[in-house]
Write a protein that holds these residues in place. Structure first.
Motif, PDB file in Angstrom:
ATOM      1  N   THR A 278       0.820  -1.227   0.000  1.00 35.76           N
ATOM      2  CA  THR A 278       0.000   0.000   0.000  1.00 35.76           C
ATOM      3  C   THR A 278       0.848   1.269   0.000  1.00 35.76           C
ATOM      4  O   THR A 278       0.416   2.315   0.455  1.00 35.76           O
ATOM      5  N   ILE A 279       2.076   1.138  -0.502  1.00 35.79           N
ATOM      6  CA  ILE A 279       2.945   2.277  -0.787  1.00 35.79           C
ATOM      7  C   ILE A 279       3.677   1.954  -2.093  1.00 35.79           C
ATOM      8  O   ILE A 279       3.561   0.854  -2.632  1.00 35.79           O
ATOM      9  N   TYR A 280       4.453   2.898  -2.613  1.00 28.98           N
ATOM     10  CA  TYR A 280       5.289   2.636  -3.770  1.00 28.98           C
ATOM     11  C   TYR A 280       6.492   1.792  -3.333  1.00 28.98           C
ATOM     12  O   TYR A 280       7.116   2.070  -2.299  1.00 28.98           O
ATOM     13  N   THR A 281       6.839   0.772  -4.127  1.00 30.38           N
ATOM     14  CA  THR A 281       7.995  -0.076  -3.822  1.00 30.38           C
ATOM     15  C   THR A 281       8.798  -0.353  -5.091  1.00 30.38           C
ATOM     16  O   THR A 281       8.330  -0.140  -6.212  1.00 30.38           O
ATOM     17  N   LEU A 282       9.997  -0.880  -4.905  1.00 27.64           N
ATOM     18  CA  LEU A 282      10.877  -1.190  -6.023  1.00 27.64           C
ATOM     19  C   LEU A 282      10.519  -2.495  -6.713  1.00 27.64           C
ATOM     20  O   LEU A 282      10.774  -2.672  -7.905  1.00 27.64           O
ATOM     21  N   MET A 283       9.968  -3.430  -5.952  1.00 29.11           N
ATOM     22  CA  MET A 283       9.646  -4.751  -6.485  1.00 29.11           C
ATOM     23  C   MET A 283       8.278  -5.180  -5.987  1.00 29.11           C
ATOM     24  O   MET A 283       7.769  -4.666  -4.988  1.00 29.11           O
ATOM     25  N   GLY A 284       7.705  -6.178  -6.670  1.00 32.36           N
ATOM     26  CA  GLY A 284       6.444  -6.753  -6.248  1.00 32.36           C
ATOM     27  C   GLY A 284       6.654  -7.999  -5.418  1.00 32.36           C
ATOM     28  O   GLY A 284       7.706  -8.189  -4.805  1.00 32.36           O
ATOM     29  N   SER A 285       5.682  -8.892  -5.411  1.00 31.73           N
ATOM     30  CA  SER A 285       5.726 -10.072  -4.548  1.00 31.73           C
ATOM     31  C   SER A 285       6.472 -11.255  -5.155  1.00 31.73           C
ATOM     32  O   SER A 285       6.832 -12.191  -4.437  1.00 31.73           O
ATOM     33  N   PHE A 286       6.700 -11.222  -6.475  1.00 30.71           N
ATOM     34  CA  PHE A 286       7.336 -12.355  -7.142  1.00 30.71           C
ATOM     35  C   PHE A 286       8.356 -11.882  -8.172  1.00 30.71           C
ATOM     36  O   PHE A 286       8.232 -10.799  -8.747  1.00 30.71           O
ATOM     37  N   PHE A 287       9.363 -12.726  -8.412  1.00 26.84           N
ATOM     38  CA  PHE A 287      10.331 -12.478  -9.480  1.00 26.84           C
ATOM     39  C   PHE A 287       9.749 -12.969 -10.808  1.00 26.84           C
ATOM     40  O   PHE A 287       9.143 -14.037 -10.876  1.00 26.84           O
ATOM     41  N   ARG A 288       9.986 -12.215 -11.861  1.00 26.31           N
ATOM     42  CA  ARG A 288       9.615 -12.700 -13.196  1.00 26.31           C
ATOM     43  C   ARG A 288      10.593 -13.761 -13.671  1.00 26.31           C
ATOM     44  O   ARG A 288      10.218 -14.727 -14.335  1.00 26.31           O
ATOM     45  N   GLY A 289      11.879 -13.578 -13.349  1.00 28.86           N
ATOM     46  CA  GLY A 289      12.917 -14.448 -13.902  1.00 28.86           C
ATOM     47  C   GLY A 289      13.476 -15.453 -12.914  1.00 28.86           C
ATOM     48  O   GLY A 289      13.119 -15.488 -11.732  1.00 28.86           O
ATOM     49  N   ASN A 290      14.377 -16.269 -13.424  1.00 25.84           N
ATOM     50  CA  ASN A 290      15.107 -17.237 -12.593  1.00 25.84           C
ATOM     51  C   ASN A 290      16.208 -16.507 -11.840  1.00 25.84           C
ATOM     52  O   ASN A 290      17.040 -15.828 -12.454  1.00 25.84           O
ATOM     53  N   ILE A 291      16.212 -16.646 -10.537  1.00 28.30           N
ATOM     54  CA  ILE A 291      17.105 -15.847  -9.705  1.00 28.30           C
ATOM     55  C   ILE A 291      18.484 -16.478  -9.541  1.00 28.30           C
ATOM     56  O   ILE A 291      18.658 -17.689  -9.671  1.00 28.30           O
ATOM     57  N   GLY A 292      19.440 -15.613  -9.229  1.00 22.75           N
ATOM     58  CA  GLY A 292      20.772 -16.053  -8.848  1.00 22.75           C
ATOM     59  C   GLY A 292      20.807 -16.295  -7.343  1.00 22.75           C
ATOM     60  O   GLY A 292      19.847 -16.808  -6.762  1.00 22.75           O
ATOM     61  N   SER A 293      21.889 -15.835  -6.712  1.00 28.38           N
ATOM     62  CA  SER A 293      22.025 -16.057  -5.267  1.00 28.38           C
ATOM     63  C   SER A 293      22.667 -14.847  -4.617  1.00 28.38           C
ATOM     64  O   SER A 293      23.269 -13.999  -5.274  1.00 28.38           O
ATOM     65  N   VAL A 294      22.522 -14.768  -3.296  1.00 22.87           N
ATOM     66  CA  VAL A 294      23.145 -13.679  -2.541  1.00 22.87           C
ATOM     67  C   VAL A 294      23.562 -14.211  -1.185  1.00 22.87           C
ATOM     68  O   VAL A 294      22.845 -14.992  -0.549  1.00 22.87           O
ATOM     69  N   THR A 295      24.760 -13.823  -0.765  1.00 19.45           N
ATOM     70  CA  THR A 295      25.273 -14.221   0.539  1.00 19.45           C
ATOM     71  C   THR A 295      25.740 -12.995   1.309  1.00 19.45           C
ATOM     72  O   THR A 295      25.979 -11.925   0.723  1.00 19.45           O
ATOM     73  N   ASN A 296      25.898 -13.147   2.615  1.00 19.88           N
ATOM     74  CA  ASN A 296      26.429 -12.083   3.467  1.00 19.88           C
ATOM     75  C   ASN A 296      27.373 -12.733   4.467  1.00 19.88           C
ATOM     76  O   ASN A 296      26.960 -13.214   5.511  1.00 19.88           O
ATOM     77  N   ASN A 297      28.662 -12.749   4.101  1.00 21.86           N
ATOM     78  CA  ASN A 297      29.662 -13.439   4.933  1.00 21.86           C
ATOM     79  C   ASN A 297      30.722 -12.478   5.445  1.00 21.86           C
ATOM     80  O   ASN A 297      31.140 -11.593   4.736  1.00 21.86           O
TER      81      ASN A 297
END
Length: 297
Positions: A278-297
């Motif tokens: 209910t505000i403006y956001t950068l993304m919606g609830s789902f990805f259109r494409g096949n995702i990569g990965s992200v880590t935080n080490n």
């Protein structure tokens, strides 16, 4: 040299553009890899300062390998980026190159060099403060359409990265809260940290869209500027296309069309009103494409 946390007027905008362009040209000729450090030294957020020449927090590195495409080399800063197989890899310390209320201790200390008060009417996100991270995004170089059922709310470390090296979060708040309420804890650049210090954007990134602070959720990024890249490889843009029109978007917050970086057209996401948040956001609830990965080490 332009002061990156107080950009006002056309002259300052032109100066910033020149600084970033020169940095991009220099970094485009760089050789960067997995061994390239994101910093030249230890960076402590509570004492961090901005470097006018690089546009980043002092000590934070911009190194963009020459093998990356121009749309990344010419726009991304404060990150280490390189090609690895069929992926782009982007590493970042995730330190905003702006002032923020969250660049200080929540014990009443407001003397941090990059501290500034919250927008009028906003309140603190508890005791959360900015902490340097070690985020690594591995993103498909060639996006491919997925099932459309991969949630952006699926417990990922982040769902994308802004072109100034900051984590992008989904269109929902932590359980027990709603994003429209959580938005009242955003700083002047519409970001905030979560409980482990990861500064992030659910909403606009006015630093890269508008060249200045903007506390209006619907008014920020009201242009065609590139904002960042999602974990599935599709770019993220401001509200309007190059013709100055906010196009009709699909259920993923996206559309196919031309942009300054993709004159032949590409699928891309846009900053827009989100019915879940209910505000403006950068993304919606789902990805259109096949995702990569992200880590935080």
């Amino acid at each position: 040299m332009v002061n990156c946390d107080a950009i006002t007027g056309k002259e300052d905008d032109d100066n910033q553009t020149l600084v970033l362009a020169l940095a991009a040209i220099a970094s485009a000729n760089s050789s960067c890899s997995a061994s390239t450090s994101t910093t030249t030294s230890t960076v402590t957020p509570s004492t961090a300062t901005l470097n006018d020449a690089t546009g980043c927090v002092n000590g934070v590195v911009t190194c963009l390998d020459s093998n990356l495409p121009a749309w990344i080399k010419n726009n991304f800063t404060c990150v280490v980026g390189y090609v690895s197989g069929s992926n782009y890899v982007i590493k970042t310390k995730n330190l905003p190159n702006t002032k923020s209320y969250y660049y200080a201790s929540r014990t009443g200390v407001t003397s941090a060099p990059l501290y500034e008060a919250l927008p009028s009417g906003n309140s603190s996100a508890g005791t959360n403060v900015i902490i340097a991270q070690n985020l690594t995004f591995t993103i498909p170089a060639t996006p491919t359409t997925g099932s459309g059922t991969v949630s952006t709310q699926g417990g990922l470390v982040a769902i994308g990265v802004t072109r100034n090296g900051l984590a992008i979060y989904n269109n929902a708040a932590a359980p027990g809260d709603v994003l429209a309420s959580e938005a009242t804890t955003f700083d002047n650049f519409q970001g905030h940290p979560q409980n482990t210090g990861v500064y992030h954007h659910h909403a606009a990134v006015p630093k890269v869209c508008d060249g200045a602070a903007n506390t209006s959720n619907s008014g920020a990024c009201n242009n065609a500027k590139l904002i960042g890249i999602a974990l599935d490889g599709y770019p993220i843009y401001g509200q309007k296309n190059d013709a100055g029109v906010a196009p009709t978007l699909d259920s993923f917050h996206g559309t196919t069309g031309t942009t300054a970086e993709f004159p032949n057209g590409t699928y891309h996401y846009r900053y827009a009103y989100d019915s879940t948040a209910t505000i403006y956001t950068l993304m919606g609830s789902f990805f259109r494409g096949n995702i990569g990965s992200v880590t935080n080490n």
